[in-house]
Design a protein around this motif. Sequence first.
Motif, mmCIF file in Angstrom:
data_model
loop_
_atom_site.group_PDB
_atom_site.id
_atom_site.type_symbol
_atom_site.label_atom_id
_atom_site.label_comp_id
_atom_site.label_asym_id
_atom_site.label_seq_id
_atom_site.Cartn_x
_atom_site.Cartn_y
_atom_site.Cartn_z
ATOM 1 N N MET A 1 47.168 33.634 31.618
ATOM 2 C CA MET A 1 46.124 34.463 31.676
ATOM 3 C C MET A 1 46.316 35.536 30.678
ATOM 4 O O MET A 1 47.469 35.950 30.363
ATOM 5 C CB MET A 1 46.296 35.086 33.173
ATOM 6 C CG MET A 1 45.297 36.469 33.667
ATOM 7 S SD MET A 1 45.782 37.262 34.976
ATOM 8 C CE MET A 1 45.353 36.300 36.300
ATOM 9 N N ASP A 5 42.514 39.948 31.456
ATOM 10 C CA ASP A 5 42.423 39.576 32.949
ATOM 11 C C ASP A 5 43.336 39.966 33.908
ATOM 12 O O ASP A 5 42.961 40.424 35.040
ATOM 13 C CB ASP A 5 42.419 38.014 32.906
ATOM 14 C CG ASP A 5 41.325 37.312 32.170
ATOM 15 O OD1 ASP A 5 40.242 37.849 32.164
ATOM 16 O OD2 ASP A 5 41.306 36.026 31.606
ATOM 17 N N VAL A 55 37.185 36.480 38.954
ATOM 18 C CA VAL A 55 37.310 37.090 37.391
ATOM 19 C C VAL A 55 36.058 37.313 36.812
ATOM 20 O O VAL A 55 35.639 37.984 35.912
ATOM 21 C CB VAL A 55 38.416 36.500 36.497
ATOM 22 C CG1 VAL A 55 38.521 37.176 35.085
ATOM 23 C CG2 VAL A 55 39.692 36.537 37.316
ATOM 24 N N ASP A 56 35.431 35.976 36.720
ATOM 25 C CA ASP A 56 33.838 35.897 36.203
ATOM 26 C C ASP A 56 33.161 34.989 37.168
ATOM 27 O O ASP A 56 33.580 34.042 37.780
ATOM 28 C CB ASP A 56 33.727 35.172 34.679
ATOM 29 C CG ASP A 56 34.707 36.208 33.602
ATOM 30 O OD1 ASP A 56 34.021 37.470 33.661
ATOM 31 O OD2 ASP A 56 35.462 35.590 32.951
#
Length: 230
Positions: A1, A5, A55-56
């Motif tokens: 990661m 993030d 996260v997205d």
Amino acid sequence: MRPTDAHLVRALPLFCDMAQPEFDALMQASYLQRFPAHVELVAEGDSADFLHVIVDGMVELYATHGDRETSIVFLSPVSTFILAAVLVDKIHLQSARTLHASRILMIPAELIRAVFQRDGAFARAVVNEMAERYREVIRELKDQKVRTGLERLAGWILRNATVKDGILTTLIPFEKGKLASRLGMTRENLSRTFVALESYDLTVTGRTINCRDPAALESLARLNRLIDEV
């Protein structure tokens, strides 16, 4: 990661006050994966093996019964699902799928439960998160029970709008059928409701909604802090 993030996840109310070693342990055991649109992430009835962090992208929580399906909520970054099932180690009561290409952090459920027992700050954050989700359910139930379809659509438009030069604009981030399901309507009812809103100087072009008389729309919707948290 990536560090950026991890910083986004750490900033979530659920994780921001927990001890750093505990947060690091969660991240080291987690998986950050990319998913294309329309991938099922969770199926209702399955065991809750992971806590998911968006996260997205965008994720839809939905439920089915026989040949019927309804959208429950649409989630955007940065948010989690489904904490209740993870915490009590029960099966999922709803399904989840990506609406757009998404990056999802998957944290093992057993580790979440273990940290809940060890870290007081995290435990308090979990309780607060669960309380907020409960209040969201009550607001949604009230929206569905006490408002007409016309009022629900007007309220959704207002809650998701931007206003510039007196013109209110709302973009529908998914197909209109999803919006209809989210509002407890059929596609046909949604279309008729949009037509009814034309008398409020509202127009729909594709997925873009424009209203030149926001005050009239607000009068129709009657936004209420006990439902809309305005």
